[in-house]
Enzyme design. Sequence first.
Site, mmCIF file in Angstrom:
data_model
loop_
_atom_site.group_PDB
_atom_site.id
_atom_site.type_symbol
_atom_site.label_atom_id
_atom_site.label_comp_id
_atom_site.label_asym_id
_atom_site.label_seq_id
_atom_site.Cartn_x
_atom_site.Cartn_y
_atom_site.Cartn_z
ATOM 1 N N HIS A 136 -32.883 -32.138 -7.571
ATOM 2 C CA HIS A 136 -32.731 -32.966 -6.372
ATOM 3 C C HIS A 136 -33.293 -34.383 -6.572
ATOM 4 C CE1 HIS A 136 -32.178 -29.266 -3.542
ATOM 5 N NE2 HIS A 136 -31.304 -29.326 -4.519
ATOM 6 N N CYS A 157 -34.953 -30.416 1.351
ATOM 7 C CA CYS A 157 -34.995 -28.956 1.364
ATOM 8 C C CYS A 157 -36.458 -28.493 1.314
ATOM 9 C CB CYS A 157 -34.198 -28.400 0.185
ATOM 10 S SG CYS A 157 -34.989 -28.593 -1.427
ATOM 11 N N GLU A 190 -35.210 -36.256 -4.703
ATOM 12 C CA GLU A 190 -36.647 -36.421 -4.444
ATOM 13 C C GLU A 190 -37.456 -35.912 -5.633
ATOM 14 O OE1 GLU A 190 -34.321 -34.760 -2.635
ATOM 15 O OE2 GLU A 190 -35.143 -34.284 -0.664
ATOM 16 N N CYS A 231 -38.295 -29.349 -2.012
ATOM 17 C CA CYS A 231 -38.636 -30.771 -2.167
ATOM 18 C C CYS A 231 -39.755 -31.168 -1.205
ATOM 19 C CB CYS A 231 -37.414 -31.650 -1.955
ATOM 20 S SG CYS A 231 -36.277 -31.587 -3.351
HETATM 21 ZN ZN ZN Z 1 -34.479 -30.582 -2.426
#
Ligand code: ZN
Length: 161
Positions: free
Chosen positions: A79, A117, A81, A120
């Site tokens: 991801h 999410c 982040e 993260c």
């Molecule tokens: Zn994430």
Amino acid sequence: MKRIDKENYYLDIAQTVSERSTCLRRCYGSIIVKNDEIIATGYNGAPRGRKNCVDLNYCTREAMNIPSGERYELCRSVHAEANCIISAARSETLGATLYMTCRDPGTGDLIAGSTSCSMCRRLIINAGIKRVVIRDTREDYRVVDVDQEWVEQDDSLPKQV
Ligand SMILES: [Zn+2]
Ligand SMILES: [Zn+2]
């Protein structure tokens, strides 16, 4: 020419970063800013050296129509982040702000209402990032106070599933 406000200036940069995203489901771009300096940038894409969703022409999570918020392991991407955070030192992320934008890969349109999410969020908390600014439209954005919204109201898991 009207001078752009600072939050939208950084969100524009995060949105440009999202143009490098390689996922077929969602294109995220994020940057970490501290004391008005950009510390790190990141977009969602496969781990270095592995094939990307765009190379394979499928994202399993997208192909299986997995609902938002579930089964992130079915997309091969790291991801945005997470990529941001691993390219910065913790001393740099302490007290920083993370800016994030999300676009639809098909249309390129911004997607309003996106958020990090649960995995993260954990990384963001431990990186000591204090604010997360998420773009909804070209002008509108939400500001997450990480301590108040993601630490206090934790993503408590059930004891059993
Ligand atoms: Zn994430
Ligand atoms: Zn994907």
